[in-house]
Design an enzyme around this catalytic site. Structure first.
Site, PDB file in Angstrom:
ATOM      1  CD  GLU A 250      -1.857   2.264   1.738  1.00  0.00           C
ATOM      2  OE1 GLU A 250      -1.546   3.209   0.969  1.00  0.00           O
ATOM      3  OE2 GLU A 250      -1.955   2.383   2.953  1.00  0.00           O
ATOM      4  CB  CYS A 284      -1.571   7.217   1.723  1.00  0.00           C
ATOM      5  SG  CYS A 284      -2.828   6.188   2.499  1.00  0.00           S
TER       6      CYS A 284
END
Length: 475
Positions: A250, A284
């Site tokens: 990720e 993010c």
């Protein structure tokens, strides 16, 4: 408020510190002052953790699913009971407002509760075969897992890996970031107090390169799960290739936000401004590249600037604070350099643009008319900066949204149902939020495409990422 936690390693059922180990200073980003020393694992510590994880795995994977779930649910209960304590530690280590820190603890507890129940519905399937024959497909835990997590959501992202891994029957060695070891320690403490068996969970602080090379290169580790930057993720992928270790990545993002002129503008602004400056933009999936239809562009900028000017910046322990400092001394300089580059290339600084006088603070910032040539339009800023451009046509904004190699999250605001359907289809991103930012929830997959990584966390997909598939044929 004191920094109240005992920083130690947790290996093979025992808390460890001192004994000649190196240490690293933990810094409060609001003051730039040291608040504790975290012990670093030695190679011998890592070898002990690997041996413990391998030894504990057969018994843990054979443990009844209800018993595994009961431990996870008790850990969730303990996290909720300790939310004030853990939240204060998190804020002092990372800087985010105390309300956000407590919410992160609550979200972590929710993950343990959800996977404690979801693993009970981990069904296989039976294939159609002639009478007397049987073919079935089952999923089994992959084995000992190494997890690497970042400092921006240090307890939530750690829980997002530990909860499904432990639920499936994997053992885990977790390496948290050195900036936020205390809240990670408290998460492990909740699992220990909930009755997790010896050797099932290990916590190792330490040098990132040494720990990653040792764990990923070990024959005991069957899976690596990493959340962090794209550059580091690619490095870890190369290490995993040598040992044929399964990986979930990720990685970074650069989320576009498409704002169409049929949206409820005031409602949209009330949503996007707090979301942009949540955790000082160190998210993010933070909304970053705002593409606004030209007919409402000026009104959008005016409303965004007004709301940005009202964001109260300060120490996260202050209940009135809405944005804390950046997490470490590298971030203000990096964010400032991106803003200077954008301004030099023609962008307008409408609000903010400067770092604070103490700690690692940086002003909430709004940039207008940012050209594609600016570095900030191509590199993830990971800070409290919103960049804006006007667009005219649907095709143009789709092209701009998909221009970068990142594809983690994207957002759009429109009241046109057909347009919303097309946006979900055409935007190249692992997650798309339309008129919402609620994309990180326990029952939905979380992950990206392109340089934002592969594999999913969250949902049943997160459970399956810690499993191998086996087909059994019997005649």
């Amino acid at each position: 408020m004191s920094y109240d936690t005992d920083l130690k390693l947790f290996i093979d059922g025992a808390w460890k510190s001192g004994e000649g180990r190196d240490s690293h200073t933990v810094v409060n980003p609001a003051t730039a002052g040291g608040i504790a020393e975290v012990p670093y694992a030695t190679r011998a510590d890592l070898d002990e953790a690997l041996a413990a994880a391998a030894r504990a795995w057969p018994e843990w994977r054979s443990t009844d699913v209800d018993k595994r779930g009961a431990i996870l649910r008790k850990a969730a209960k303990l996290l909720r009971e300790r939310a004030d304590h853990i939240g204060a530690i998190l804020t002092q280590e990372q800087g985010k407002p105390i309300a956000e820190a407590k919410a992160e603890v609550a979200g972590s507890a929710q993950l343990f509760d959800w996977y404690a129940e979801e693993v009970k519905r981990d069904y296989g399937r039976t294939l159609v075969r002639p009478a007397g024959q049987l073919s079935r497909v089952i999923r089994q835990p992959v084995g000992p897992v190494a997890t690497f997590t970042p400092w921006n959501f240090p307890i939530y992202l750690m829980a997002k890996k530990l909860a499904p891994a432990l639920a499936t029957g994997c053992t885990v060695i977790a390496r948290p970031p050195h900036e936020t070891p205390g809240c990670a320690t408290e998460l492990i403490r909740a699992l220990v107090d909930a009755g997790i068996p010896k050797g099932v969970v290990q916590l190792v602080h330490g040098d990132a390169d040494m720990v990653s090379r040792t764990l990923i290169g070990s024959k005991e580790i069957r899976k690596v799960s990493f959340t962090g930057s794209t550059n580091v993720g690619k490095h870890l992928m190369k290490l995993a290739a040598d040992s044929m270790t399964r990986i979930t990545m990720e990685l970074g993002g650069h989320a576009p936000v498409l704002v169409f002129d049929d949206c409820d503008l005031e409602k949209t602004l009330d949503m996007v401004v707090p979301q942009k400056f949540r955790n000082a933009g160190q998210v993010c999936v933070s909304p970053t590249r705002f593409y606004v239809q030209e007919t409402i562009y000026d009104a959008f900028l005016k409303g965004f600037a007004e709301r940005t000017g009202k964001v109260k910046v300060g120490d996260g322990l202050d209940a009135d604070t809405r944005m804390g400092p950046l997490a470490n001394d590298r971030r203000p300089e990096a964010v400032g350099a991106l803003i200077e580059d954008a301004a030099a290339k023609g962008a307008r600084v409408l609000t903010g643009g400067q770092r604070g006088n103490s700690g690692f603070f940086f002003q909430p910032t709004l940039l207008a008319d940012v050209p594609n040539e600016a570095n900030i339009m191509n590199e993830e800023p990971f800070g409290p900066v919103a960049v804006t451009r006007a667009f005219s046509t649907f095709d143009e904004v789709i092209e701009q949204s998909n221009r970068l190699p990142f594809g983690l999250a994207a957002f759009a605001f429109t009241e046109n149902g057909r347009r919303a359907n097309l946006l979900g289809e055409l935007i190249e991103s692992g997650m798309v939020g339309i008129n919402t930012f609620a994309i990180s929830v326990p029952d939905a997959p979380f992950g990206g495409v392109k340089d934002s990584g592969f594999g999913s966390e969250g949902g049943k997909e997160g459970l399956e990422s810690y499993q191998v598939v086996k087909a059994i044929h019997q005649a």
